[in-house]
Design a protein around this motif. Sequence first.
Motif, PDB file in Angstrom:
ATOM      1  N   GLY A  32     -33.435 -29.746   8.949  1.00 20.24           N
ATOM      2  CA  GLY A  32     -32.587 -30.457   9.912  1.00 20.24           C
ATOM      3  C   GLY A  32     -31.767 -31.536   9.239  1.00 20.24           C
ATOM      4  N   ASP A  33     -32.409 -32.285   8.352  1.00 17.24           N
ATOM      5  CA  ASP A  33     -31.695 -33.330   7.609  1.00 17.24           C
ATOM      6  C   ASP A  33     -30.542 -32.728   6.803  1.00 17.24           C
ATOM      7  N   ILE A  34     -30.828 -31.655   6.098  1.00 13.77           N
ATOM      8  CA  ILE A  34     -29.796 -31.034   5.251  1.00 13.77           C
ATOM      9  C   ILE A  34     -28.636 -30.520   6.124  1.00 13.77           C
TER      10      ILE A  34
ATOM     11  N   PHE B 104     -29.618 -32.982   0.858  1.00 18.33           N
ATOM     12  CA  PHE B 104     -30.751 -33.701   1.461  1.00 18.33           C
ATOM     13  C   PHE B 104     -30.475 -35.188   1.359  1.00 18.33           C
ATOM     14  N   THR B 105     -30.950 -35.945   2.350  1.00 16.95           N
ATOM     15  CA  THR B 105     -30.686 -37.379   2.374  1.00 16.95           C
ATOM     16  C   THR B 105     -32.009 -38.162   2.419  1.00 16.95           C
ATOM     17  N   ASP B 106     -31.897 -39.445   2.691  1.00 19.30           N
ATOM     18  CA  ASP B 106     -33.076 -40.314   2.753  1.00 19.30           C
ATOM     19  C   ASP B 106     -34.169 -39.774   3.676  1.00 19.30           C
ATOM     20  N   ASP B 107     -33.771 -39.065   4.726  1.00 17.22           N
ATOM     21  CA  ASP B 107     -34.762 -38.519   5.668  1.00 17.22           C
ATOM     22  C   ASP B 107     -35.744 -37.586   4.963  1.00 17.22           C
ATOM     23  N   SER B 108     -35.214 -36.703   4.122  1.00 14.83           N
ATOM     24  CA  SER B 108     -36.078 -35.757   3.403  1.00 14.83           C
ATOM     25  C   SER B 108     -36.902 -36.462   2.341  1.00 14.83           C
TER      26      SER B 108
ATOM     27  N   THR C 219     -26.429 -37.863  12.727  1.00 16.70           N
ATOM     28  CA  THR C 219     -26.789 -36.446  12.872  1.00 16.70           C
ATOM     29  C   THR C 219     -27.903 -35.985  11.947  1.00 16.70           C
ATOM     30  N   ASP C 220     -27.957 -36.559  10.740  1.00 18.90           N
ATOM     31  CA  ASP C 220     -29.022 -36.086   9.837  1.00 18.90           C
ATOM     32  C   ASP C 220     -30.396 -36.489  10.371  1.00 18.90           C
ATOM     33  N   THR C 221     -30.506 -37.704  10.873  1.00 19.96           N
ATOM     34  CA  THR C 221     -31.804 -38.157  11.384  1.00 19.96           C
ATOM     35  C   THR C 221     -32.120 -37.515  12.733  1.00 19.96           C
ATOM     36  N   LEU C 222     -31.124 -37.380  13.589  1.00 16.62           N
ATOM     37  CA  LEU C 222     -31.348 -36.654  14.853  1.00 16.62           C
ATOM     38  C   LEU C 222     -31.854 -35.241  14.573  1.00 16.62           C
TER      39      LEU C 222
END
Length: 254
Positions: free
Chosen positions: A7-9, A33-37, A206-209
């Motif tokens: 989802g993050d990606i 991938f961002t901080d969420d992953s 959107t990445d965190t949602l």
Amino acid sequence: MLGAIAGDIIGSRFEGESEPPRDFALFHPDCRFTDDSVCTLAVADALMGARDFAASLRAFVRRHPNRGYGGMFLDWALTDDAPAYGSWGNGAPMRVAAVGWLARSETEALELAAAQAAVSHNHPDAVAASQAVALAILLARSGLPRLELARRLADDFDYDLAESVLKPGDFDISAAGTVLPALTAALTAVDWEDAIRTAVCLGGDTDTLACITGAVAEAIHGLPDHVSKIARSYLTADLYGVLSRFEVAMHLPT
Ligand SMILES: [Mg+2]
């Protein structure tokens, strides 16, 4: 947990957009991938016994510094022994997925979700949002029907998961303001991809949602094989290693 990472990606390339079109390509060269992953895998690594939550988050952030962290969290992560800073932001629930998979009871899920939040995001809203996401994953995995799951979240957290929260809105980085639509998207979807498209189309963070939606939707609907396969290919070797150990621990196909 891979549902959160995927989802993050997928959500990463739409961050800050007002209303992305629903028929977007799930994966695209602009995705990353961002901080969420990074933080999701840091929490997973800590849960598997590597070290405590704060030390794990700091080590992972320092190994992956340019992944879109919030400023206060980055300061916290780069400062040894910095105390929690009262954040009510969505950084705590976005990294909690592994708790919902590895916890052996509701009590343990709630305790671990709170503990991983409290090292940085010790505002009650951030702690509660983390617990709600972890509990939703645990209960969905146990086969609790969706209506009953929604009722538990309403009773235990006062979360009204009416579909009315699924409206594109302002860029909301609060824990409750992100978790409510994410839980609703996961609970009302026909499958994992439908949930992710609904989450991304809300726009904003959107990445965190999509990370939180993807985490819960994986427990409810399962993760499509093609999504699982492609999402893995975005991870660096060290992060992939944590995912692989988690999947061995969960007896999942790697
Ligand atoms: Mg992010």
